[in-house]
Motif scaffolding. Structure first.
Motif, PDB file in Angstrom:
ATOM      1  N   ALA A 146       4.842 -10.923  -1.182  1.00 62.89           N
ATOM      2  CA  ALA A 146       5.128 -10.749  -0.640  1.00 62.89           C
ATOM      3  C   ALA A 146       6.110 -10.112  -0.201  1.00 62.89           C
ATOM      4  CB  ALA A 146       4.246 -12.186   0.507  1.00 62.89           C
ATOM      5  N   GLY A 147       7.420 -11.308  -0.801  1.00 64.08           N
ATOM      6  CA  GLY A 147       8.865 -10.206  -0.441  1.00 64.08           C
ATOM      7  C   GLY A 147       9.363  -9.944  -1.105  1.00 64.08           C
ATOM      8  N   ALA A 148       8.706  -9.682  -2.867  1.00 66.35           N
ATOM      9  CA  ALA A 148       9.495  -8.602  -3.640  1.00 66.35           C
ATOM     10  C   ALA A 148       8.553  -6.935  -3.245  1.00 66.35           C
ATOM     11  CB  ALA A 148       8.474  -9.139  -4.629  1.00 66.35           C
ATOM     12  N   LEU A 149       7.016  -7.504  -2.177  1.00 68.74           N
ATOM     13  CA  LEU A 149       6.610  -5.500  -2.075  1.00 68.74           C
ATOM     14  C   LEU A 149       7.604  -5.479  -0.531  1.00 68.74           C
ATOM     15  CD1 LEU A 149       2.496  -6.505  -1.624  1.00 68.74           C
ATOM     16  CD2 LEU A 149       4.373  -5.229  -3.422  1.00 68.74           C
ATOM     17  N   ALA A 150       7.829  -6.370   0.940  1.00 65.79           N
ATOM     18  CA  ALA A 150       9.001  -6.044   1.329  1.00 65.79           C
ATOM     19  C   ALA A 150       9.693  -4.809   1.128  1.00 65.79           C
ATOM     20  CB  ALA A 150       8.995  -7.215   2.375  1.00 65.79           C
ATOM     21  N   VAL A 151      10.882  -5.732   0.211  1.00 62.19           N
ATOM     22  CA  VAL A 151      12.196  -5.268  -0.244  1.00 62.19           C
ATOM     23  C   VAL A 151      11.838  -3.497  -1.007  1.00 62.19           C
ATOM     24  CG1 VAL A 151      14.266  -5.352  -1.089  1.00 62.19           C
ATOM     25  CG2 VAL A 151      13.022  -7.527  -0.545  1.00 62.19           C
ATOM     26  N   ILE A 152      11.099  -3.645  -2.138  1.00 64.02           N
ATOM     27  CA  ILE A 152      10.627  -2.319  -2.198  1.00 64.02           C
ATOM     28  C   ILE A 152      10.143  -1.484  -1.210  1.00 64.02           C
ATOM     29  CG2 ILE A 152       9.938  -1.352  -4.100  1.00 64.02           C
ATOM     30  CD1 ILE A 152       9.399  -4.333  -5.955  1.00 64.02           C
ATOM     31  N   GLY A 153       8.858  -2.035  -0.748  1.00 67.34           N
ATOM     32  CA  GLY A 153       8.387  -1.168   0.409  1.00 67.34           C
ATOM     33  C   GLY A 153       9.543  -0.520   1.720  1.00 67.34           C
ATOM     34  N   VAL A 154      10.546  -0.924   1.975  1.00 65.33           N
ATOM     35  CA  VAL A 154      11.749  -0.192   2.914  1.00 65.33           C
ATOM     36  C   VAL A 154      11.595   1.243   2.486  1.00 65.33           C
ATOM     37  CG1 VAL A 154      13.672  -0.421   3.668  1.00 65.33           C
ATOM     38  CG2 VAL A 154      12.637  -2.332   4.258  1.00 65.33           C
ATOM     39  N   GLY A 155      11.883   1.066   1.242  1.00 64.70           N
ATOM     40  CA  GLY A 155      13.283   2.237   0.817  1.00 64.70           C
ATOM     41  C   GLY A 155      11.805   3.166  -0.041  1.00 64.70           C
ATOM     42  N   ALA A 156      10.320   3.019   0.036  1.00 66.28           N
ATOM     43  CA  ALA A 156       9.396   3.498  -0.770  1.00 66.28           C
ATOM     44  C   ALA A 156       8.761   4.975  -0.001  1.00 66.28           C
ATOM     45  CB  ALA A 156       8.170   2.510  -1.357  1.00 66.28           C
ATOM     46  N   THR A 157       9.226   4.865   0.824  1.00 66.24           N
ATOM     47  CA  THR A 157       8.193   5.415   2.451  1.00 66.24           C
ATOM     48  C   THR A 157       8.722   6.296   2.867  1.00 66.24           C
ATOM     49  OG1 THR A 157       5.960   5.955   4.075  1.00 66.24           O
ATOM     50  CG2 THR A 157       6.970   3.372   3.285  1.00 66.24           C
ATOM     51  N   SER A 189       0.905  -1.545  -0.022  1.00 63.71           N
ATOM     52  CA  SER A 189      -0.313   0.087   0.217  1.00 63.71           C
ATOM     53  C   SER A 189       0.807   1.341  -0.308  1.00 63.71           C
ATOM     54  CB  SER A 189      -1.408   0.403   1.093  1.00 63.71           C
ATOM     55  OG  SER A 189      -1.509   1.553   1.238  1.00 63.71           O
ATOM     56  N   ALA A 190       1.900   0.632   0.743  1.00 63.51           N
ATOM     57  CA  ALA A 190       3.341   2.142   0.726  1.00 63.51           C
ATOM     58  C   ALA A 190       3.748   2.626  -0.297  1.00 63.51           C
ATOM     59  CB  ALA A 190       3.986   2.162   1.943  1.00 63.51           C
ATOM     60  N   VAL A 191       3.809   1.183  -1.243  1.00 68.14           N
ATOM     61  CA  VAL A 191       4.650   1.616  -2.705  1.00 68.14           C
ATOM     62  C   VAL A 191       4.239   2.315  -3.957  1.00 68.14           C
ATOM     63  CG1 VAL A 191       5.987   0.153  -4.715  1.00 68.14           C
ATOM     64  CG2 VAL A 191       6.145   0.141  -1.990  1.00 68.14           C
ATOM     65  N   MET A 192       1.983   1.514  -3.221  1.00 69.24           N
ATOM     66  CA  MET A 192       1.086   2.442  -4.624  1.00 69.24           C
ATOM     67  C   MET A 192       1.513   4.135  -3.965  1.00 69.24           C
ATOM     68  SD  MET A 192      -2.711   1.124  -4.412  1.00 69.24           S
ATOM     69  CE  MET A 192      -3.147   2.071  -3.114  1.00 69.24           C
ATOM     70  N   ARG A 193       1.373   3.978  -3.260  1.00 70.21           N
ATOM     71  CA  ARG A 193       0.776   5.162  -2.401  1.00 70.21           C
ATOM     72  C   ARG A 193       1.967   6.514  -3.237  1.00 70.21           C
ATOM     73  NH1 ARG A 193      -0.935   4.109   2.072  1.00 70.21           N
ATOM     74  NH2 ARG A 193       0.868   4.539   2.898  1.00 70.21           N
ATOM     75  N   ALA A 194       3.399   5.953  -2.610  1.00 73.52           N
ATOM     76  CA  ALA A 194       4.312   6.390  -3.273  1.00 73.52           C
ATOM     77  C   ALA A 194       4.791   6.626  -4.564  1.00 73.52           C
ATOM     78  CB  ALA A 194       5.549   5.813  -2.659  1.00 73.52           C
ATOM     79  N   ARG A 195       3.879   5.987  -5.222  1.00 70.79           N
ATOM     80  CA  ARG A 195       4.162   6.001  -6.569  1.00 70.79           C
ATOM     81  C   ARG A 195       2.497   7.156  -7.124  1.00 70.79           C
ATOM     82  NH1 ARG A 195       8.060   3.020  -9.119  1.00 70.79           N
ATOM     83  NH2 ARG A 195       6.878   3.242 -11.292  1.00 70.79           N
ATOM     84  N   GLY A 196       2.405   7.527  -6.309  1.00 75.14           N
ATOM     85  CA  GLY A 196       1.210   8.397  -7.285  1.00 75.14           C
ATOM     86  C   GLY A 196       0.307   7.486  -7.128  1.00 75.14           C
ATOM     87  N   ARG A 245       8.374   0.769   7.168  1.00 67.50           N
ATOM     88  CA  ARG A 245       9.332   0.134   7.486  1.00 67.50           C
ATOM     89  C   ARG A 245       9.181  -0.851   8.644  1.00 67.50           C
ATOM     90  NH1 ARG A 245      14.090   4.780   6.272  1.00 67.50           N
ATOM     91  NH2 ARG A 245      13.503   6.003   4.364  1.00 67.50           N
ATOM     92  N   VAL A 246       8.972  -0.567   9.485  1.00 66.03           N
ATOM     93  CA  VAL A 246       9.101  -1.836  10.595  1.00 66.03           C
ATOM     94  C   VAL A 246       8.425  -2.569  10.220  1.00 66.03           C
ATOM     95  CG1 VAL A 246       8.412  -1.839  12.853  1.00 66.03           C
ATOM     96  CG2 VAL A 246       9.943   0.022  12.405  1.00 66.03           C
ATOM     97  N   LEU A 247       7.111  -2.214  10.027  1.00 68.28           N
ATOM     98  CA  LEU A 247       6.510  -3.790   9.244  1.00 68.28           C
ATOM     99  C   LEU A 247       7.164  -4.804   8.449  1.00 68.28           C
ATOM    100  CD1 LEU A 247       2.545  -2.135   8.944  1.00 68.28           C
ATOM    101  CD2 LEU A 247       3.578  -4.210  10.812  1.00 68.28           C
ATOM    102  N   ALA A 248       7.541  -4.261   6.899  1.00 69.04           N
ATOM    103  CA  ALA A 248       8.091  -4.098   5.640  1.00 69.04           C
ATOM    104  C   ALA A 248       9.431  -5.453   6.341  1.00 69.04           C
ATOM    105  CB  ALA A 248       9.137  -3.266   4.690  1.00 69.04           C
ATOM    106  N   ILE A 249      10.264  -4.817   6.877  1.00 68.08           N
ATOM    107  CA  ILE A 249      11.136  -5.579   8.389  1.00 68.08           C
ATOM    108  C   ILE A 249      10.749  -6.467   8.589  1.00 68.08           C
ATOM    109  CG2 ILE A 249      12.874  -5.328   9.770  1.00 68.08           C
ATOM    110  CD1 ILE A 249      13.627  -2.510   8.764  1.00 68.08           C
ATOM    111  N   VAL A 250       9.669  -6.445   9.459  1.00 72.20           N
ATOM    112  CA  VAL A 250       8.772  -7.740  10.134  1.00 72.20           C
ATOM    113  C   VAL A 250       8.452  -8.644   8.998  1.00 72.20           C
ATOM    114  CG1 VAL A 250       6.437  -8.302  11.590  1.00 72.20           C
ATOM    115  CG2 VAL A 250       8.527  -6.666  11.864  1.00 72.20           C
TER     116      VAL A 250
END
Length: 224
Positions: free
Chosen positions: A144-155, A17-24, A161-166
């Motif tokens: 899920a793995g791809a979204l977590a990796v991309i999500g760490v730096g997307a927001t 969800s964070a990646v989606m918002r970060a990319r507008g 970020r904590v949830l992505a790392i979890v």
């Protein structure tokens, strides 16, 4: 283990969800995800009512080696966990697949889902046999793995970020405990790393040789 699975889906969905918002991007119908989910749902339901069909679609090493090559693919379109497993896997596909398709495009969904799923099928036939015989959850965990990796730096949101790392930590736990889903998660995470590196290299500003050459407009050259 079911709680670990649920934690990964929720944490990676939040990252998605964070990646989606970060990319507008805003929520819309993820048609590619829905298409994969519908095909998977129809075949899975039919297989649940017909044990022979489930047996023909499921993972079977002897049959694969005997020439039934489709068994490297068809286990991704049936379920061995009954109705609870079917419902969980379809919902996870719609949520995780939807976020990655909306945020990054249908091509990213297809690559991540099927590369993770097919390579994990190879692992299931070789390194980690005997962990079920059908289910698309391994492909879901790749997403899920791809979204977590991309999500760490997307927001910059620390909670995301904590949830992505979890999610990444839970995926690592599955991998080190030799759970087949951990293999799918790891493959998807590597795809995520590749995506991050590729997009960063594209976004990096390039300085042409002409712009820094002596005597170019706006620059003073030696002896002038």
């Amino acid at each position: 283990m079911d709680l670990v699975f649920l934690l990964i889906v929720i944490a990676s969905a939040t990252a998605g969800s964070a990646v989606m918002r970060a990319r507008g991007q805003s929520l819309r119908w993820p048609l590619m995800t829905i298409g994969i989910a519908v095909v998977t749902l129809v075949l899975s339901v039919l297989a649940l009512f017909d044990e022979g069909m489930l047996a023909s679609l499921g993972r079977n090493r002897d049959a694969l080696l005997a020439g039934e090559w489709w068994r490297i693919v068809t286990p991704l379109f049936a379920q061995d966990g009954g109705w609870p497993g079917l419902i969980f896997n379809i919902v996870a596909l719609l949520v995780l697949g939807g976020f990655i398709e909306i945020a990054l495009g249908g091509w990213m969904l297809v690559v991540t889902y099927f590369v993770s799923g097919l390579l994990t099928e190879v692992v299931a036939y070789t390194l980690l046999p005997g962990q079920g015989f059908a289910g698309n959850s391994i492909a879901n965990f790749g997403v899920a793995g791809a979204l977590a990796v991309i999500g760490v730096g997307a927001t910059s949101d620390l909670r995301v970020r904590v949830l992505a790392i979890v999610s990444l930590a839970a995926g690592a736990f599955l991998l080190v405990t030799l759970n087949l889903h951990g293999a799918g998660y790891a493959i998807g995470a590597l795809i995520g790393v590749g995506y991050v590196l590729l997009t960063r290299s594209k976004d990096r500003p390039r300085i042409s040789a002409k712009s820094v050459a002596p005597g170019s407009p706006g620059e003073s050259s030696a002896g002038s």
